[in-house]
Design a protein around this motif. Structure first.
Motif, PDB file in Angstrom:
ATOM      1  N   UNK A  85       0.826  -1.206   0.000  1.00  0.00           N
ATOM      2  CA  UNK A  85       0.000   0.000   0.000  1.00  0.00           C
ATOM      3  C   UNK A  85       0.859   1.255   0.000  1.00  0.00           C
ATOM      4  N   UNK A  86       0.259   2.322  -0.475  1.00  0.00           N
ATOM      5  CA  UNK A  86       0.903   3.629  -0.463  1.00  0.00           C
ATOM      6  C   UNK A  86       0.163   4.538   0.517  1.00  0.00           C
ATOM      7  N   UNK A  87       0.889   5.401   1.237  1.00  0.00           N
ATOM      8  CA  UNK A  87       0.248   6.298   2.207  1.00  0.00           C
ATOM      9  C   UNK A  87      -0.813   7.181   1.552  1.00  0.00           C
ATOM     10  N   UNK A  88      -1.872   7.437   2.316  1.00  0.00           N
ATOM     11  CA  UNK A  88      -2.910   8.346   1.851  1.00  0.00           C
ATOM     12  C   UNK A  88      -3.857   7.763   0.837  1.00  0.00           C
ATOM     13  N   UNK A  89      -3.971   6.432   0.767  1.00  0.00           N
ATOM     14  CA  UNK A  89      -4.890   5.786  -0.173  1.00  0.00           C
ATOM     15  C   UNK A  89      -6.114   5.263   0.577  1.00  0.00           C
ATOM     16  N   UNK A  90      -7.293   5.423  -0.036  1.00  0.00           N
ATOM     17  CA  UNK A  90      -8.526   5.052   0.663  1.00  0.00           C
ATOM     18  C   UNK A  90      -9.695   5.083  -0.309  1.00  0.00           C
ATOM     19  N   UNK A  91     -10.828   4.539   0.144  1.00  0.00           N
ATOM     20  CA  UNK A  91     -12.119   4.651  -0.533  1.00  0.00           C
ATOM     21  C   UNK A  91     -13.151   5.113   0.489  1.00  0.00           C
ATOM     22  N   UNK A  92     -13.754   6.258   0.246  1.00  0.00           N
ATOM     23  CA  UNK A  92     -14.857   6.760   1.082  1.00  0.00           C
ATOM     24  C   UNK A  92     -15.513   7.906   0.355  1.00  0.00           C
ATOM     25  N   UNK A 150     -15.292  14.135   3.784  1.00  0.00           N
ATOM     26  CA  UNK A 150     -14.285  14.103   2.728  1.00  0.00           C
ATOM     27  C   UNK A 150     -14.634  13.035   1.701  1.00  0.00           C
ATOM     28  N   UNK A 151     -13.927  13.097   0.580  1.00  0.00           N
ATOM     29  CA  UNK A 151     -14.111  12.119  -0.493  1.00  0.00           C
ATOM     30  C   UNK A 151     -12.743  11.566  -0.862  1.00  0.00           C
ATOM     31  N   UNK A 152     -12.523  10.286  -0.621  1.00  0.00           N
ATOM     32  CA  UNK A 152     -11.265   9.623  -0.948  1.00  0.00           C
ATOM     33  C   UNK A 152     -11.529   8.539  -1.986  1.00  0.00           C
ATOM     34  N   UNK A 153     -10.775   8.581  -3.059  1.00  0.00           N
ATOM     35  CA  UNK A 153     -11.054   7.680  -4.178  1.00  0.00           C
ATOM     36  C   UNK A 153      -9.764   7.330  -4.904  1.00  0.00           C
ATOM     37  N   UNK A 154      -8.809   6.762  -4.160  1.00  0.00           N
ATOM     38  CA  UNK A 154      -7.523   6.483  -4.788  1.00  0.00           C
ATOM     39  C   UNK A 154      -6.910   5.145  -4.400  1.00  0.00           C
ATOM     40  N   UNK A 179     -16.286   5.903  -8.854  1.00  0.00           N
ATOM     41  CA  UNK A 179     -16.023   6.583  -7.589  1.00  0.00           C
ATOM     42  C   UNK A 179     -17.236   6.675  -6.682  1.00  0.00           C
ATOM     43  N   UNK A 180     -18.432   6.608  -7.236  1.00  0.00           N
ATOM     44  CA  UNK A 180     -19.626   6.815  -6.432  1.00  0.00           C
ATOM     45  C   UNK A 180     -20.466   5.559  -6.251  1.00  0.00           C
ATOM     46  N   UNK A 187     -21.489   6.899   1.279  1.00  0.00           N
ATOM     47  CA  UNK A 187     -20.995   5.672   1.891  1.00  0.00           C
ATOM     48  C   UNK A 187     -21.650   5.428   3.249  1.00  0.00           C
ATOM     49  N   UNK A 188     -21.780   4.140   3.589  1.00  0.00           N
ATOM     50  CA  UNK A 188     -22.073   3.774   4.971  1.00  0.00           C
ATOM     51  C   UNK A 188     -21.044   2.749   5.420  1.00  0.00           C
TER      52      UNK A 188
END
Length: 202
Positions: free
Chosen positions: A27-34, A41-45, A84-85, A112-113
């Motif tokens: 994994x790479x820092x700062x990666x997420x899905x939300x 916030x919106x994380x999509x990476x 993304x959504x 998201x939930x």
């Protein structure tokens, strides 16, 4: 077993490997899905390695090893990422060395939930079984690949046609670890029709 060569990346990570049915993702820092809900916030990476399929009834099984997870929110698991959504994921998220969160996220039309339960931090492997019945989905988990426990039954509004399903790993904060995936298998739907429902129509 699923032929890993048939899987395709959404956001290929810098470090990964696939050999003899085993996939690793560093994994790479700062990666997420939300998306949006509560945190705003919106994380999509986060990277996702997935199979494209129009099968309406199936179950995907995978074993995950996250023994390298060591920082808050480090995670890996199963995912169905459409865009993304619109997506579903199931995983264990490292918390603080005492507990972890075993849970699932369903994102419909950009919201998201998160349904979750606490498990001990010494659990370092988890099996997942992701099942599809048309545009309804179920995630089960297991500690041994034999005895399964239901985590989630859900609907994805955009999940009725061709989909992508597979695995993911990410580290939302300043962290990195190597997740290991094996026993990847795509087979008949283990989530049987409810009493009174019509049989599956392929």
């Amino acid at each position: 077993m699923l032929d890993v060569s048939k899987l395709e990346w959404t956001r290929e990570p810098k470090e990964w490997s696939a050999a003899d049915g085993v996939v690793t993702i560093t994994t790479e820092p700062g990666t997420d899905l939300w998306q949006r809900t509560y945190y705003h916030f919106r994380n999509d990476n986060a990277p996702a390695l997935q199979l494209t399929t129009d099968e309406r009834f199936f179950s995907l099984v995978v074993r995950t090893d996250f023994s390298g997870a060591h920082h808050r929110f480090d995670q890996c698991g199963v995912v169905m990422y459409l865009d993304s959504e619109n997506w579903i994921k199931g995983s264990v998220e490292y918390e603080d060395g005492v507990i972890q969160h075993l849970g699932s996220v369903v994102t419909n039309h950009g919201w998201s939930d998160w349904a979750t339960t606490e498990i001990p931090a010494d659990k370092r492997e988890m099996w997942y079984r992701f099942s599809r019945r048309d545009d309804d989905y179920r995630i089960d988990c297991s500690e041994d690949g034999k005895v399964w426990h239901q985590m989630r039954v859900c609907h994805l509004h955009e999940g009725g046609g061709t989909i992508k399903v597979g695995i993911y790993a990410c580290s939302p904060e300043d962290s990195s670890f190597t997740a290991r995936f094996d026993h990847l298998d795509l087979g008949p739907c283990a989530w049987l029709a409810h009493d009174g429902q019509q049989p599956d129509e392929e």
